[in-house]
Design a protein around this motif. Structure first.
Motif, short mmCIF file in Angstrom:
data_model
loop_
_atom_site.label_atom_id
_atom_site.label_comp_id
_atom_site.label_asym_id
_atom_site.label_seq_id
_atom_site.Cartn_x
_atom_site.Cartn_y
_atom_site.Cartn_z
N THR A 153 -4.00 13.22 -3.58
CA THR A 153 -3.14 12.41 -2.72
C THR A 153 -3.97 11.31 -2.06
O THR A 153 -5.18 11.46 -1.87
N ILE A 154 -3.30 10.23 -1.74
CA ILE A 154 -3.95 9.11 -1.08
C ILE A 154 -2.94 8.51 -0.11
O ILE A 154 -1.75 8.47 -0.39
N SER A 155 -3.42 8.07 1.04
CA SER A 155 -2.53 7.51 2.06
C SER A 155 -2.51 5.99 1.98
O SER A 155 -3.45 5.36 1.49
N ALA A 156 -1.44 5.40 2.50
CA ALA A 156 -1.34 3.95 2.55
C ALA A 156 -2.44 3.37 3.44
O ALA A 156 -2.99 2.31 3.16
N SER A 157 -2.77 4.08 4.53
CA SER A 157 -3.81 3.57 5.43
C SER A 157 -5.17 3.55 4.74
O SER A 157 -5.98 2.63 4.96
N HIS A 158 -5.43 4.54 3.88
CA HIS A 158 -6.70 4.55 3.15
C HIS A 158 -6.75 3.39 2.16
O HIS A 158 -7.79 2.75 1.98
N ILE A 159 -5.63 3.11 1.51
CA ILE A 159 -5.59 1.97 0.60
C ILE A 159 -5.83 0.67 1.35
O ILE A 159 -6.54 -0.22 0.87
N ALA A 180 0.44 4.18 -2.75
CA ALA A 180 0.09 5.53 -2.29
C ALA A 180 1.12 6.55 -2.76
O ALA A 180 0.77 7.64 -3.23
N HIS A 184 -9.36 8.80 -6.98
CA HIS A 184 -8.60 7.67 -6.46
C HIS A 184 -8.86 6.41 -7.28
O HIS A 184 -7.95 5.61 -7.49
N SER A 211 0.22 9.55 -5.44
CA SER A 211 0.31 10.91 -4.90
C SER A 211 1.40 11.74 -5.56
O SER A 211 1.32 12.97 -5.58
N PRO A 270 0.82 -1.22 0.00
CA PRO A 270 0.00 0.00 0.00
C PRO A 270 0.85 1.26 0.00
O PRO A 270 0.47 2.27 -0.62
N GLU A 271 2.01 1.22 0.68
CA GLU A 271 2.90 2.39 0.69
C GLU A 271 3.42 2.69 -0.72
O GLU A 271 3.50 3.86 -1.12
#
Length: 250
Positions: A130-136, A119, A154, A123, A115-116
Protein backbone atom coordinates in the motif's frame (compact mmCIF):
# COMPACT_ATOMS: atom_id res chain seq x y z
CA UNK A 1 9.44 -12.98 -9.70
CA UNK A 2 5.84 -13.43 -10.73
CA UNK A 3 6.28 -11.11 -13.72
CA UNK A 4 8.88 -13.35 -15.38
CA UNK A 5 12.03 -11.55 -14.26
CA UNK A 6 14.58 -12.97 -11.89
CA UNK A 7 13.98 -12.04 -8.28
CA UNK A 8 16.07 -9.49 -6.42
CA UNK A 9 17.52 -12.35 -4.35
CA UNK A 10 18.63 -14.24 -7.46
CA UNK A 11 20.19 -11.14 -9.03
CA UNK A 12 22.05 -10.01 -5.91
CA UNK A 13 23.24 -13.51 -5.07
CA UNK A 14 24.50 -13.98 -8.62
CA UNK A 15 26.39 -10.68 -8.53
CA UNK A 16 28.02 -11.66 -5.25
CA UNK A 17 28.98 -15.14 -6.46
CA UNK A 18 30.15 -13.94 -9.89
CA UNK A 19 31.21 -10.32 -9.41
CA UNK A 20 31.94 -7.96 -12.26
CA UNK A 21 35.66 -7.32 -12.69
CA UNK A 22 37.05 -9.68 -10.06
CA UNK A 23 37.58 -13.43 -9.80
CA UNK A 24 36.59 -13.98 -6.18
CA UNK A 25 33.03 -13.84 -4.85
CA UNK A 26 31.92 -11.27 -2.30
CA UNK A 27 31.06 -12.35 1.20
CA UNK A 28 28.23 -10.55 2.91
CA UNK A 29 30.69 -9.01 5.35
CA UNK A 30 32.96 -7.73 2.60
CA UNK A 31 30.11 -6.26 0.59
CA UNK A 32 28.69 -4.54 3.69
CA UNK A 33 32.11 -3.07 4.41
CA UNK A 34 32.41 -1.72 0.86
CA UNK A 35 28.96 -0.13 1.04
CA UNK A 36 29.67 1.49 4.40
CA UNK A 37 33.08 2.75 3.27
CA UNK A 38 31.31 4.57 0.46
CA UNK A 39 29.00 6.33 2.90
CA UNK A 40 26.16 3.84 2.92
CA UNK A 41 24.58 2.12 5.87
CA UNK A 42 23.98 -1.62 5.67
CA UNK A 43 24.77 -4.74 7.68
CA UNK A 44 26.02 -8.09 6.52
CA UNK A 45 22.91 -9.63 8.10
CA UNK A 46 20.62 -7.52 5.95
CA UNK A 47 22.58 -8.45 2.83
CA UNK A 48 22.20 -12.10 3.80
CA UNK A 49 18.43 -11.66 4.12
CA UNK A 50 18.30 -9.99 0.69
CA UNK A 51 20.34 -12.74 -0.95
CA UNK A 52 18.14 -15.47 0.54
CA UNK A 53 14.90 -13.68 -0.31
CA UNK A 54 13.90 -13.25 3.33
CA UNK A 55 13.74 -9.50 2.69
CA UNK A 56 12.68 -8.22 -0.71
CA UNK A 57 11.78 -4.56 -0.37
CA UNK A 58 14.94 -2.46 0.03
CA UNK A 59 14.95 1.29 -0.45
CA UNK A 60 16.15 3.09 -3.54
CA UNK A 61 19.22 4.25 -1.62
CA UNK A 62 20.09 0.68 -0.65
CA UNK A 63 19.85 -0.44 -4.28
CA UNK A 64 22.09 2.44 -5.34
CA UNK A 65 24.63 1.69 -2.59
CA UNK A 66 24.79 -2.02 -3.44
CA UNK A 67 25.14 -1.26 -7.15
CA UNK A 68 27.99 1.20 -6.53
CA UNK A 69 29.86 -1.31 -4.37
CA UNK A 70 29.37 -4.09 -6.93
CA UNK A 71 30.30 -1.87 -9.87
CA UNK A 72 26.99 -2.30 -11.73
CA UNK A 73 24.08 -0.13 -12.81
CA UNK A 74 21.30 0.04 -10.16
CA UNK A 75 18.80 -0.90 -12.87
CA UNK A 76 20.17 -4.46 -12.90
CA UNK A 77 18.17 -5.19 -9.74
CA UNK A 78 14.89 -4.66 -11.63
CA UNK A 79 15.87 -6.43 -14.83
CA UNK A 80 17.77 -3.55 -16.46
CA UNK A 81 21.26 -3.21 -17.82
CA UNK A 82 24.29 -4.57 -15.98
CA UNK A 83 27.15 -2.36 -17.15
CA UNK A 84 27.87 0.75 -15.13
CA UNK A 85 28.73 3.93 -17.01
CA UNK A 86 31.70 6.05 -15.98
CA UNK A 87 29.34 8.87 -15.01
CA UNK A 88 26.49 6.82 -13.57
CA UNK A 89 25.93 9.35 -10.77
CA UNK A 90 24.62 11.91 -10.18
CA UNK A 91 21.56 10.96 -12.16
CA UNK A 92 18.37 12.80 -12.90
CA UNK A 93 16.38 12.65 -9.69
CA UNK A 94 13.64 10.16 -8.96
CA UNK A 95 11.30 13.08 -8.25
CA UNK A 96 11.95 14.70 -11.62
CA UNK A 97 11.19 11.47 -13.44
CA UNK A 98 8.03 10.86 -11.44
CA UNK A 99 6.81 14.42 -12.04
CA UNK A 100 7.36 13.91 -15.75
CA UNK A 101 5.22 10.76 -15.73
CA UNK A 102 2.40 12.60 -13.99
CA UNK A 103 2.58 15.29 -16.69
CA UNK A 104 2.91 12.98 -19.68
CA UNK A 105 0.91 9.82 -18.98
CA UNK A 106 -2.84 9.74 -18.46
CA UNK A 107 -5.89 8.43 -20.33
CA UNK A 108 -7.16 10.60 -23.19
CA UNK A 109 -10.65 10.94 -21.72
CA UNK A 110 -9.43 12.63 -18.54
CA UNK A 111 -6.79 14.99 -17.19
CA UNK A 112 -3.60 14.07 -15.33
CA UNK A 113 -3.75 11.69 -12.41
CA UNK A 114 -3.75 13.03 -8.87
CA UNK A 115 -1.64 11.47 -6.09
CA UNK A 116 -4.92 10.12 -4.69
CA UNK A 117 -5.68 8.39 -8.01
CA UNK A 118 -2.26 6.77 -8.16
CA UNK A 119 -2.21 5.73 -4.51
CA UNK A 120 -5.63 4.10 -4.82
CA UNK A 121 -4.68 2.24 -8.02
CA UNK A 122 -1.40 0.89 -6.65
CA UNK A 123 -2.86 -0.10 -3.28
CA UNK A 124 -5.97 -1.75 -4.72
CA UNK A 125 -4.33 -4.89 -6.07
CA UNK A 126 -2.03 -5.44 -3.10
CA UNK A 127 0.79 -6.68 -5.32
CA UNK A 128 3.00 -3.71 -4.48
CA UNK A 129 1.81 -3.19 -0.93
CA UNK A 130 0.00 0.00 0.00
CA UNK A 131 1.05 3.58 -0.59
CA UNK A 132 -0.55 6.82 0.57
CA UNK A 133 -1.26 9.94 -1.46
CA UNK A 134 0.81 11.97 1.02
CA UNK A 135 3.81 9.70 0.44
CA UNK A 136 3.47 10.15 -3.31
CA UNK A 137 3.41 13.91 -2.79
CA UNK A 138 6.63 13.61 -0.80
CA UNK A 139 8.18 11.62 -3.65
CA UNK A 140 7.08 14.25 -6.15
CA UNK A 141 8.28 17.21 -4.12
CA UNK A 142 10.67 16.27 -1.31
CA UNK A 143 11.45 18.90 1.29
CA UNK A 144 14.57 21.07 1.17
CA UNK A 145 17.71 19.03 1.61
CA UNK A 146 15.91 15.69 1.48
CA UNK A 147 15.95 13.03 -1.21
CA UNK A 148 13.11 10.67 -2.08
CA UNK A 149 13.84 7.14 -0.95
CA UNK A 150 10.97 4.89 -2.05
CA UNK A 151 11.03 1.18 -1.49
CA UNK A 152 11.39 -1.28 -4.34
CA UNK A 153 7.74 -2.38 -4.39
CA UNK A 154 6.56 1.21 -4.66
CA UNK A 155 9.00 1.82 -7.51
CA UNK A 156 7.58 -1.22 -9.30
CA UNK A 157 4.02 -0.11 -8.58
CA UNK A 158 4.60 3.38 -9.97
CA UNK A 159 6.21 1.98 -13.12
CA UNK A 160 3.28 -0.41 -13.59
CA UNK A 161 0.65 2.27 -13.04
CA UNK A 162 2.15 4.63 -15.62
CA UNK A 163 2.42 1.90 -18.23
CA UNK A 164 6.19 1.47 -18.18
CA UNK A 165 6.37 -2.19 -19.07
CA UNK A 166 7.87 -4.74 -21.40
CA UNK A 167 7.03 -8.38 -22.02
CA UNK A 168 8.34 -9.32 -18.56
CA UNK A 169 6.48 -6.80 -16.43
CA UNK A 170 6.94 -3.29 -14.99
CA UNK A 171 9.91 -1.43 -16.52
CA UNK A 172 11.05 0.12 -13.24
CA UNK A 173 14.54 0.57 -14.69
CA UNK A 174 13.22 3.92 -15.94
CA UNK A 175 13.82 5.26 -12.43
CA UNK A 176 17.30 3.72 -12.14
CA UNK A 177 18.83 4.19 -15.57
CA UNK A 178 19.16 7.64 -17.16
CA UNK A 179 20.03 6.16 -20.54
CA UNK A 180 16.80 4.17 -20.65
CA UNK A 181 14.86 7.11 -19.21
CA UNK A 182 16.04 9.33 -22.07
CA UNK A 183 14.73 6.81 -24.60
CA UNK A 184 11.37 6.49 -22.86
CA UNK A 185 11.08 10.27 -22.44
CA UNK A 186 11.57 10.72 -26.20
CA UNK A 187 8.66 8.35 -26.78
CA UNK A 188 6.59 10.22 -24.20
CA UNK A 189 7.38 13.51 -25.97
CA UNK A 190 5.90 12.05 -29.17
CA UNK A 191 2.84 10.87 -27.23
CA UNK A 192 2.34 14.33 -25.73
CA UNK A 193 2.63 15.94 -29.17
CA UNK A 194 0.01 13.56 -30.57
CA UNK A 195 -2.25 14.18 -27.61
CA UNK A 196 -1.94 17.95 -27.92
CA UNK A 197 -2.89 17.65 -31.60
CA UNK A 198 -5.99 15.66 -30.70
CA UNK A 199 -4.70 12.47 -32.31
CA UNK A 200 -4.91 10.32 -29.19
CA UNK A 201 -8.52 11.32 -28.58
CA UNK A 202 -9.34 10.76 -32.26
CA UNK A 203 -7.76 7.30 -32.32
CA UNK A 204 -9.58 6.38 -29.13
CA UNK A 205 -12.93 7.31 -30.67
CA UNK A 206 -12.12 5.50 -33.91
CA UNK A 207 -11.17 2.35 -31.98
CA UNK A 208 -14.52 2.45 -30.19
CA UNK A 209 -16.49 2.56 -33.46
CA UNK A 210 -14.27 0.54 -35.81
CA UNK A 211 -15.50 -2.94 -34.78
CA UNK A 212 -18.91 -2.12 -36.31
CA UNK A 213 -17.48 -0.86 -39.63
CA UNK A 214 -17.48 -2.85 -42.84
CA UNK A 215 -14.13 -3.72 -44.50
CA UNK A 216 -14.82 -1.07 -47.16
CA UNK A 217 -15.50 1.61 -44.56
CA UNK A 218 -12.26 0.68 -42.79
CA UNK A 219 -10.35 1.09 -46.06
CA UNK A 220 -11.98 4.47 -46.66
CA UNK A 221 -11.06 5.59 -43.15
CA UNK A 222 -7.43 4.62 -43.69
CA UNK A 223 -7.38 6.49 -47.02
CA UNK A 224 -8.93 9.59 -45.45
CA UNK A 225 -6.46 9.64 -42.56
CA UNK A 226 -3.49 9.01 -44.83
CA UNK A 227 -4.54 11.79 -47.17
CA UNK A 228 -5.01 14.21 -44.27
CA UNK A 229 -1.49 13.46 -43.07
CA UNK A 230 0.14 13.72 -46.48
CA UNK A 231 -1.78 16.56 -48.13
CA UNK A 232 -0.29 19.39 -46.09
CA UNK A 233 -3.21 21.68 -46.94
CA UNK A 234 -5.65 21.00 -44.11
CA UNK A 235 -6.40 24.72 -43.92
CA UNK A 236 -7.82 24.89 -47.44
CA UNK A 237 -9.48 21.57 -48.06
CA UNK A 238 -8.96 17.92 -48.86
CA UNK A 239 -10.33 15.26 -51.21
CA UNK A 240 -12.86 13.03 -49.56
CA UNK A 241 -12.08 9.49 -50.80
CA UNK A 242 -15.71 8.39 -51.01
CA UNK A 243 -16.49 10.84 -53.82
CA UNK A 244 -13.15 12.12 -55.05
CA UNK A 245 -14.48 15.67 -54.74
CA UNK A 246 -12.50 18.39 -53.08
CA UNK A 247 -14.33 19.56 -49.98
CA UNK A 248 -13.68 22.98 -48.57
CA UNK A 249 -12.89 23.33 -44.87
CA UNK A 250 -13.54 27.03 -44.91
Amino acid sequence: MADGRRSLAEILDGLCLRPVGRPDPYTNTELARLVNERGGDITDGYISHLRKGHRDNPTLQTLQDLAAALGVCPAVFVGGRLERLDEECPRRSFSAKLRHLFTAVYPPERGPYTPEDVAAAISAGGRYGTISASHIRDLLNPGPGSLPNPRLKHILGLADHFGLADEHGPQAAYFLDDRLAATIDAELADLMALRDAGVVDFVTRVAAHAPAWSPELRRQAVRAITQALESGDAGTGWVFPLTGERLSTE
